[in-house]
Write an enzyme that holds these catalytic residues in place. Structure first.
Site, short mmCIF file in Angstrom:
data_model
loop_
_atom_site.label_atom_id
_atom_site.label_comp_id
_atom_site.label_asym_id
_atom_site.label_seq_id
_atom_site.Cartn_x
_atom_site.Cartn_y
_atom_site.Cartn_z
N GLU A 197 -27.24 13.18 -71.02
CA GLU A 197 -26.82 14.94 -71.71
C GLU A 197 -27.13 14.33 -73.56
OE1 GLU A 197 -23.47 17.06 -71.67
OE2 GLU A 197 -24.00 16.98 -68.94
N GLU A 233 -18.70 13.86 -65.87
CA GLU A 233 -17.44 13.86 -66.81
C GLU A 233 -15.90 13.50 -66.30
OE1 GLU A 233 -19.91 15.29 -71.07
OE2 GLU A 233 -18.74 16.85 -69.81
#
Length: 583
Positions: free
Chosen positions: A234, A158
């Site tokens: 995710e 991320e």
């Protein structure tokens, strides 16, 4: 042996189309004796892949000292998944987030005052390279191209939520390639313009992370990648808890609905989390959204498998949906692991903290109250002591940037607590002859996400009375990694000490099994079972019990130690057969 390929907008493995139906679980949050059980349950649900982060701070707790045994044996975890016929996705980024202490970065990095995190800082990259020189050779034989189960490896985690240094991302990529990683590399980011622009590389597979509105997320992804397979790396099907906040849950039907919409879109999916596990020891992280928010010990995450590995309604809903879409594994679902109530355990001995400092710590003298990292300490507590002249009546004691929770004592008497999220000064009356000032500071977990990663612990600025700084301190670092030197005294008639103290008792066990410690009447502290640090408890909740995996217990006597910061109603705990994570 095979390689995951991308062709015509889909994944292929061994020449055949494949959709990755994956679940996240972290080996470092599960005792090794239960890895096989959790992986079997993942497979029995219908998933074909397991995903795990690799936490740098677990494997290099002190610079140059590496560990890959016990709960840190990532090789054995990956091998176990392979033995069960599962593919493995590993995410060995220097940074992992994961609600894990410092996002997986080792705290000793903060001992270098000029080091910059997660960018083309030469010093940071030097430390990453030294770590990867040890880690990556362990993973290389486990790659699918070498006959192992690892089919993909993440470059960074991320990154678009933190920075835009693509030279840094490319440096990490080249480092993986030159060390022999020849399976697909990928990035994962939130589905926004800024995140996808900052966190991806043009010629590297990209994936997205989200918990709802999959159509919007994939539409934004398609603005940047028109030909790549859709993958939600995710799928946040639950959420984590902070102390002093309500326990998070998410309905199974809602999760199944979002999952089905991703299946209809032709996407691959990784459930984050499929099984959360536990933030044992001092490894919980924290967030900062305008105020510091520490994460609780449990990482149950309201996932399909509970913290103790039990099947939930969410598991059943996901399994049914996978079966309808042709992903029944045929694997047998293991029987639930036994849970037992062991009743009440009386803690019969105690050791007062301040009296125990000589056996717990070697003191250092400093002009200023330095933070943990400048003293080579990563986790636990730290005690600052000085002498204050008097008389000084009704003066205000200010702890400038105490991270994270400080208990203040004057001549051994408790004055009050200063909390990072509510840093109010305390009133002090110092007698004419002066007084000893002791400050016990707890590191409640470093921030794991966002722009405030550089999270020093202890007293990070200074201590003053009114506007006068206090200098010349004796400092006792208290990592509490070894308690065997404590000298206990009998608890007279159930006596509880007024200040911080350790309490010890024995649990007799005939048949070891999972259990849950309830600390009703206790205030705040840490629990060890047979020397294993279970983690923190706090009366403020939401978590009300601590999970004790059965393998931590043994037949016969088991030592239980409670470090209580404030005091308790009575020196007793209970061990129950079910968890209480609050409401």
């Amino acid at each position: 042996m095979g390689r995951l390929e991308v062709a015509e907008g889909q994944f292929r493995f061994g020449g055949q189309p494949i959709r990755l139906m994956s679940g996240a679980m972290h080996y470092f949050r599960i005792v090794p004796e239960y890895w096989r059980d959790r992986l079997l349950k993942l497979k029995a649900c219908g998933l074909n892949t397991v995903e795990t982060y690799i936490a740098w701070n677990v494997h290099e707790p002190a610079e140059g000292r590496f560990q890959f045994q016990g709960m840190a044996d990532v090789v054995r975890f990956v091998e176990t998944a392979g033995e069960l016929g599962l593919h493995v996705i590993v995410r060995p980024s220097p940074y992992i987030c994961a609600e894990w202490e410092f996002g997986g970065l080792p705290a000793w990095l903060l001992g270098y005052p000029d080091l910059r995190l997660r960018c083309m800082d030469p010093l940071f990259l030097e430390k990453v390279d030294a770590y990867y020189d040890v880690l990556i050779p362990l993973l290389k034989p486990l790659l699918s191209t070498s006959g192992g189960p690892i089919i993909a490896v993440q470059i960074e985690n991320e990154y678009g939520s933190y920075g835009n240094d693509r030279a840094y991302l490319d440096y990490l990529r080249q480092g993986l390639l030159t060390r022999g990683i020849d399976v697909p590399l990928f990035t994962s980011d939130g589905p926004t313009d800024a995140m996808l622009q900052g966190g991806t590389l043009p010629d590297v597979l990209a994936t997205v992370n989200f918990g709802s509105r999959p159509e919007e997320a994939f539409a934004k992804f398609r603005e940047y990648r028109s030909a790549e397979p859709l993958m939600c790396m995710e799928f946040w099907n639950g959420w984590f808890d902070h102390w002093m906040k309500p326990h998070h849950t998410r309905p199974a039907a809602e999760v199944a609905d979002v999952f089905e919409r991703m299946l209809e879109a032709g996407a691959s999916v990784n459930f984050y989390m499929f099984h959360g596990g536990t933030n044992f020891g001092f490894y919980n992280g924290a967030n900062y959204g305008g105020v510091y928010e520490p994460t609780v010990t449990s990482y149950d995450y309201d996932a399909p498998l509970s913290e103790s590995g039990d099947v939930t309604d969410k598991y059943i809903a996901v399994r049914e949906l996978l079966r309808r879409y042709g992903y029944a594994s045929g694997a047998e679902l293991p029987e639930p692991l036994p849970k037992r109530s062991y009743g009440t355990v009386r803690l019969t001995e105690h050791a007062e903290l301040f009296a125990s400092l000589p056996v717990l710590s070697s003191p250092v003298e400093r002009t200023c109250p330095e933070p943990m990292e400048k003293l080579g300490q990563s986790y636990g507590f730290i005690v600052y002591s000085t002498t204050v002249s008097g008389p000084r009546l009704s003066e205000s004691l200010h702890l400038q940037d105490a991270h994270d929770r400080a208990l203040v004592f004057l001549d051994g008497a408790y004055v009050g607590t200063v909390e990072r999220w509510d840093p109010k000064p305390l009133k002090l009356d110092v007698p004419a002859q002066g007084a000893r000032l002791d400050i016990v500071v707890e590191n409640m977990g470093r921030i794991n996400y966002g722009p405030r990663l550089r999270d020093f612990k202890g007293i990070t600025e200074g201590v003053r009375l009114n506007n006068q700084f206090l200098f010349h301190w004796t400092i006792h670092p208290l990592p509490l990694d070894k308690l065997d030197g404590l000298q206990y005294q009998p608890c007279e008639k159930g006596h509880i000490l007024a200040g911080p103290a350790f309490y010890r008792g024995e649990l007799d066990v005939q048949e070891p099994a999972d259990t849950f410690i309830r600390l009703t009447g206790w205030t705040k502290g840490v629990v060890w079972v047979n020397g294993f640090n279970l983690g923190r408890y706090w009366e403020r909740g939401p978590q009300r019990t601590l999970y004790v995996p059965g393998p931590l217990l043994r037949r016969g006597g088991n030592e239980i130690v409670v470090f209580e910061l404030h005091g308790a109603e009575r020196p007793e705990i209970t061990l129950e057969d079910r968890p209480d994570l609050g409401e």
